[in-house]
Design a protein around this motif. Structure first.
Motif, PDB file in Angstrom:
ATOM      1  N   ASN A  46       0.805  -1.222   0.000  1.00 19.29           N
ATOM      2  CA  ASN A  46       0.000   0.000   0.000  1.00 19.29           C
ATOM      3  C   ASN A  46       0.841   1.277   0.000  1.00 19.29           C
ATOM      4  O   ASN A  46       0.318   2.358  -0.280  1.00 19.29           O
ATOM      5  N   ILE A  47       2.124   1.183   0.293  1.00 20.57           N
ATOM      6  CA  ILE A  47       3.006   2.347   0.139  1.00 20.57           C
ATOM      7  C   ILE A  47       3.144   2.676  -1.347  1.00 20.57           C
ATOM      8  O   ILE A  47       3.105   3.843  -1.749  1.00 20.57           O
ATOM      9  N   HIS A  48       3.273   1.642  -2.175  1.00 19.35           N
ATOM     10  CA  HIS A  48       3.338   1.837  -3.626  1.00 19.35           C
ATOM     11  C   HIS A  48       2.009   2.363  -4.156  1.00 19.35           C
ATOM     12  O   HIS A  48       1.990   3.169  -5.093  1.00 19.35           O
ATOM     13  N   VAL A  49       0.894   1.920  -3.565  1.00 23.34           N
ATOM     14  CA  VAL A  49      -0.415   2.467  -3.929  1.00 23.34           C
ATOM     15  C   VAL A  49      -0.440   3.968  -3.674  1.00 23.34           C
ATOM     16  O   VAL A  49      -0.840   4.765  -4.528  1.00 23.34           O
ATOM     17  N   GLY A  50       0.003   4.375  -2.472  1.00 21.12           N
ATOM     18  CA  GLY A  50       0.020   5.801  -2.126  1.00 21.12           C
ATOM     19  C   GLY A  50       0.922   6.597  -3.044  1.00 21.12           C
ATOM     20  O   GLY A  50       0.566   7.714  -3.467  1.00 21.12           O
ATOM     21  N   ASN A  51       2.091   6.047  -3.373  1.00 19.67           N
ATOM     22  CA  ASN A  51       3.009   6.739  -4.291  1.00 19.67           C
ATOM     23  C   ASN A  51       2.358   6.960  -5.649  1.00 19.67           C
ATOM     24  O   ASN A  51       2.482   8.029  -6.256  1.00 19.67           O
ATOM     25  N   PHE A  52       1.667   5.933  -6.148  1.00 23.68           N
ATOM     26  CA  PHE A  52       1.004   6.030  -7.448  1.00 23.68           C
ATOM     27  C   PHE A  52      -0.074   7.112  -7.438  1.00 23.68           C
ATOM     28  O   PHE A  52      -0.157   7.942  -8.353  1.00 23.68           O
ATOM     29  N   ILE A  53      -0.898   7.141  -6.396  1.00 20.17           N
ATOM     30  CA  ILE A  53      -1.990   8.115  -6.328  1.00 20.17           C
ATOM     31  C   ILE A  53      -1.447   9.534  -6.216  1.00 20.17           C
ATOM     32  O   ILE A  53      -1.895  10.452  -6.909  1.00 20.17           O
ATOM     33  N   LYS A  54      -0.451   9.722  -5.347  1.00 20.85           N
ATOM     34  CA  LYS A  54       0.135  11.058  -5.187  1.00 20.85           C
ATOM     35  C   LYS A  54       0.842  11.499  -6.462  1.00 20.85           C
ATOM     36  O   LYS A  54       0.787  12.684  -6.832  1.00 20.85           O
ATOM     37  N   SER A  55       1.486  10.559  -7.139  1.00 24.03           N
ATOM     38  CA  SER A  55       2.155  10.879  -8.388  1.00 24.03           C
ATOM     39  C   SER A  55       1.159  11.339  -9.437  1.00 24.03           C
ATOM     40  O   SER A  55       1.356  12.350 -10.108  1.00 24.03           O
ATOM     41  N   PRO A  57       0.163  17.229 -10.285  1.00 24.77           N
ATOM     42  CA  PRO A  57      -0.105  18.518 -10.934  1.00 24.77           C
ATOM     43  C   PRO A  57      -1.239  19.284 -10.264  1.00 24.77           C
ATOM     44  O   PRO A  57      -1.199  20.503 -10.160  1.00 24.77           O
ATOM     45  N   LEU A  58      -2.260  18.549  -9.796  1.00 24.34           N
ATOM     46  CA  LEU A  58      -3.380  19.192  -9.108  1.00 24.34           C
ATOM     47  C   LEU A  58      -2.957  19.700  -7.743  1.00 24.34           C
ATOM     48  O   LEU A  58      -3.354  20.786  -7.312  1.00 24.34           O
ATOM     49  N   LEU A  59      -2.125  18.928  -7.050  1.00 26.00           N
ATOM     50  CA  LEU A  59      -1.762  19.252  -5.679  1.00 26.00           C
ATOM     51  C   LEU A  59      -0.715  20.348  -5.577  1.00 26.00           C
ATOM     52  O   LEU A  59      -0.554  20.953  -4.531  1.00 26.00           O
ATOM     53  N   ALA A  69      -4.332  16.993   4.185  1.00 22.06           N
ATOM     54  CA  ALA A  69      -3.841  16.717   2.840  1.00 22.06           C
ATOM     55  C   ALA A  69      -2.346  16.945   2.777  1.00 22.06           C
ATOM     56  O   ALA A  69      -1.600  16.139   2.261  1.00 22.06           O
ATOM     57  N   SER A  70      -1.878  18.058   3.311  1.00 24.50           N
ATOM     58  CA  SER A  70      -0.463  18.373   3.501  1.00 24.50           C
ATOM     59  C   SER A  70       0.423  18.025   2.320  1.00 24.50           C
ATOM     60  O   SER A  70       1.447  17.407   2.459  1.00 24.50           O
ATOM     61  N   VAL A  71      -0.016  18.403   1.131  1.00 26.42           N
ATOM     62  CA  VAL A  71       0.788  18.073  -0.027  1.00 26.42           C
ATOM     63  C   VAL A  71       1.056  19.282  -0.927  1.00 26.42           C
ATOM     64  O   VAL A  71       1.954  19.232  -1.747  1.00 26.42           O
ATOM     65  N   CYS A  72       0.281  20.362  -0.800  1.00 31.12           N
ATOM     66  CA  CYS A  72       0.486  21.494  -1.677  1.00 31.12           C
ATOM     67  C   CYS A  72       1.797  22.212  -1.387  1.00 31.12           C
ATOM     68  O   CYS A  72       2.162  22.415  -0.236  1.00 31.12           O
ATOM     69  N   GLU A  73       2.461  22.625  -2.452  1.00 31.78           N
ATOM     70  CA  GLU A  73       3.699  23.390  -2.376  1.00 31.78           C
ATOM     71  C   GLU A  73       4.774  22.671  -1.576  1.00 31.78           C
ATOM     72  O   GLU A  73       5.558  23.264  -0.866  1.00 31.78           O
ATOM     73  N   ARG A  74       4.778  21.301  -1.616  1.00 29.08           N
ATOM     74  CA  ARG A  74       5.820  20.509  -0.992  1.00 29.08           C
ATOM     75  C   ARG A  74       6.309  19.493  -2.003  1.00 29.08           C
ATOM     76  O   ARG A  74       5.605  19.143  -2.945  1.00 29.08           O
ATOM     77  N   ASP A 112     -12.997  22.085   4.062  1.00 30.15           N
ATOM     78  CA  ASP A 112     -13.189  21.358   5.312  1.00 30.15           C
ATOM     79  C   ASP A 112     -14.034  22.190   6.277  1.00 30.15           C
ATOM     80  O   ASP A 112     -14.516  23.268   5.932  1.00 30.15           O
ATOM     81  N   LYS A 113     -14.198  21.702   7.506  1.00 33.64           N
ATOM     82  CA  LYS A 113     -15.026  22.388   8.487  1.00 33.64           C
ATOM     83  C   LYS A 113     -14.498  23.766   8.839  1.00 33.64           C
ATOM     84  O   LYS A 113     -15.250  24.644   9.257  1.00 33.64           O
ATOM     85  N   ASN A 114     -13.186  23.962   8.694  1.00 39.53           N
ATOM     86  CA  ASN A 114     -12.560  25.222   9.109  1.00 39.53           C
ATOM     87  C   ASN A 114     -12.381  26.203   7.966  1.00 39.53           C
ATOM     88  O   ASN A 114     -11.732  27.236   8.125  1.00 39.53           O
ATOM     89  N   GLY A 115     -12.930  25.891   6.798  1.00 36.46           N
ATOM     90  CA  GLY A 115     -12.806  26.799   5.665  1.00 36.46           C
ATOM     91  C   GLY A 115     -11.553  26.596   4.841  1.00 36.46           C
ATOM     92  O   GLY A 115     -11.309  27.343   3.899  1.00 36.46           O
ATOM     93  N   GLY A 116     -10.744  25.607   5.202  1.00 36.46           N
ATOM     94  CA  GLY A 116      -9.547  25.313   4.416  1.00 36.46           C
ATOM     95  C   GLY A 116      -9.875  24.418   3.240  1.00 36.46           C
ATOM     96  O   GLY A 116     -10.983  23.907   3.116  1.00 36.46           O
ATOM     97  N   ILE A 117      -8.901  24.246   2.362  1.00 36.22           N
ATOM     98  CA  ILE A 117      -9.080  23.403   1.189  1.00 36.22           C
ATOM     99  C   ILE A 117      -8.412  22.056   1.431  1.00 36.22           C
ATOM    100  O   ILE A 117      -7.282  21.987   1.896  1.00 36.22           O
ATOM    101  N   GLN A 118      -9.131  20.976   1.140  1.00 35.06           N
ATOM    102  CA  GLN A 118      -8.558  19.656   1.264  1.00 35.06           C
ATOM    103  C   GLN A 118      -8.960  18.809   0.065  1.00 35.06           C
ATOM    104  O   GLN A 118      -9.873  19.160  -0.689  1.00 35.06           O
ATOM    105  N   LEU A 119      -8.278  17.703  -0.109  1.00 34.16           N
ATOM    106  CA  LEU A 119      -8.540  16.811  -1.222  1.00 34.16           C
ATOM    107  C   LEU A 119      -9.681  15.861  -0.878  1.00 34.16           C
ATOM    108  O   LEU A 119      -9.793  15.387   0.257  1.00 34.16           O
ATOM    109  N   PHE A 120     -10.534  15.568  -1.843  1.00 30.55           N
ATOM    110  CA  PHE A 120     -11.623  14.605  -1.696  1.00 30.55           C
ATOM    111  C   PHE A 120     -11.067  13.216  -1.381  1.00 30.55           C
ATOM    112  O   PHE A 120     -11.690  12.420  -0.683  1.00 30.55           O
ATOM    113  N   ILE A 121      -9.869  12.926  -1.881  1.00 31.03           N
ATOM    114  CA  ILE A 121      -9.193  11.643  -1.637  1.00 31.03           C
ATOM    115  C   ILE A 121      -8.320  11.774  -0.398  1.00 31.03           C
ATOM    116  O   ILE A 121      -7.434  12.627  -0.349  1.00 31.03           O
ATOM    117  N   ASP A 122      -8.547  10.924   0.605  1.00 28.00           N
ATOM    118  CA  ASP A 122      -7.733  10.957   1.822  1.00 28.00           C
ATOM    119  C   ASP A 122      -6.393  10.287   1.530  1.00 28.00           C
ATOM    120  O   ASP A 122      -6.322   9.083   1.287  1.00 28.00           O
TER     121      ASP A 122
END
Length: 367
Positions: free
Chosen positions: A184-193, A197-199, A210-215, A256-266
């Motif tokens: 499932n680490i390879h699954v996560g790598n594939f999805i994030k890859s 471009p969106l993130l 989500a913690s992926v934008c601009e990183r 999200d509940k706090n007005g921030g932006i998050q990804l539909f995919i966890d």
């Protein structure tokens, strides 16, 4: 008289010794009623590591499940080692002790491609959950074919729903024909890859979940998870620039509940020994279970000795993989180039490898 008695006694002792060496029947072992079902293995452990250690010693094909429960007024997780058949037998009796169950996806184990999809409904009144699910399916079916040559459609994807009035919640489990991921680490790598471009949109700031934008991808692997503390604020209006690989995916960015932006995919569910909630289970303190979604298009193939409900359960298990000589194991390795935005994908046992560029350029194949 005494001699006859001694002779009878010796015969009895000889018979007893013989029966001990060669019993009439083997020692009794608990077993489910049907002859093709396995012998009983049912052991609970307070620690996950101990459960895995015991599982290694079992002759039966056992697996580890996590059970949410309350002990001494404290919420805890216990770890159960048993076979799929025995678990299902007792699971369907619906005792309270098995109402909140999770599959433990073992580290370094071949598994299915899977998604946890969710958003907070009050913060996203215009969101169409069903269309978003269909978009995820369409996008990743295309990516699987582009990167690995694996054809997939909605008929190969089990769609489970656990939504409430407040939260939209789905699980998607891809039952790829003759293909699965290395772990499932390879699954996560594939999805994030695929989503990079969106993130990595400029001006996009996601919550810590989500913690992926601009990183870099390397940083996102270290930080993604379920931590929702100290979310970074984002403007309700998300700047989105169309990208060749992610055109039309802006609907997958939600508030999200706090007005921030998050990804539909966890992206926090691709960790070692991940606990993934089961079909027909609810969270502790809740009564909303995962059921087959209204828009599910997964096509069940009848199996001998297996009823439909049990078959859905078996299909929903992430690490339940049937190994064959034709099984293609898919990988998405993290490499040193990850900091510059690239990952390496491959498929075994075939010798085709695919290089996947996170900037959206199409992959190249090497024979």
């Amino acid at each position: 008289m005494k001699r006859k008695w001694l002779e009878k006694l010796k015969k009895v002792e000889d018979l007893a010794s013989q029966y001990k060496r060669h019993p009439i029947s083997s020692a009794y072992k608990p077993k489910l009623s049907r002859p093709w079902q396995p012998s009983s293995v049912w052991r609970l452990f307070p620690r996950q590591a101990a459960a895995f250690q015991f599982a290694k010693t079992c002759k039966e094909d056992v697996h580890v499940f996590a059970l949410e429960t309350v002990l001494d007024d404290t919420e805890r997780r216990l770890y159960l080692v048993t076979t799929y058949a025995e678990f299902w037998f007792y699971y369907m009796k619906r005792p309270r002790s098995l109402a909140h169950c999770y599959e433990v996806i073992p580290a370094d184990t071949v598994c299915k491609l899977y998604f946890d999809l969710e958003y907070y409904k009050p913060a996203n009144p215009g969101a169409d959950g069903k269309k978003m699910v269909a978009l995820v399916i369409e996008f990743f079916c295309k990516k699987l074919e582009d990167c690995f040559g694996v054809k997939c459609s909605a008929e190969y994807i089990l769609n489970l729903d656990s939504s409430t009035e407040e939260k939209f919640s789905r699980h998607l489990i891809f039952l790829l024909p003759n293909a699965a991921f290395k772990d499932n680490i390879h699954v996560g790598n594939f999805i994030k890859s695929a989503l990079q471009p969106l993130l990595s949109l400029k001006g996009c700031t996601l919550t810590a979940k989500a913690s992926v934008c601009e990183r870099s991808m390397n940083d996102s692997n270290e930080h993604c998870g379920n931590n929702e503390e100290n979310p970074q604020k984002a403007s309700p209006e998300l700047p989105y620039t169309a990208h060749p690989d992610t055109s039309g995916l802006s609907s997958l960015l939600v508030q999200d509940k706090n007005g921030g932006i998050q990804l539909f995919i966890d992206l926090g569910v691709y960790t070692k020994n991940r606990n993934f909630r089961l079909y027909k289970s609810s969270k502790l303190g809740k009564n909303v279970t995962f059921e087959v979604a209204e828009d599910n298009r997964f096509a069940l193939k009848p199996l001998k000795h297996v009823l439909e409900e049990e078959q859905i359960f078996l299909c929903s298990l992430i690490s339940n993989i049937r190994f064959t000589d034709s099984l293609k194991v898919l990988t998405c390795e993290s490499t040193e180039n990850e900091r510059s935005g690239t990952s390496r994908l491959s498929a075994a046992p075939s010798v085709i490898t695919a290089g996947f560029a996170l900037n959206g350029r199409p992959p190249t194949e090497q024979i």
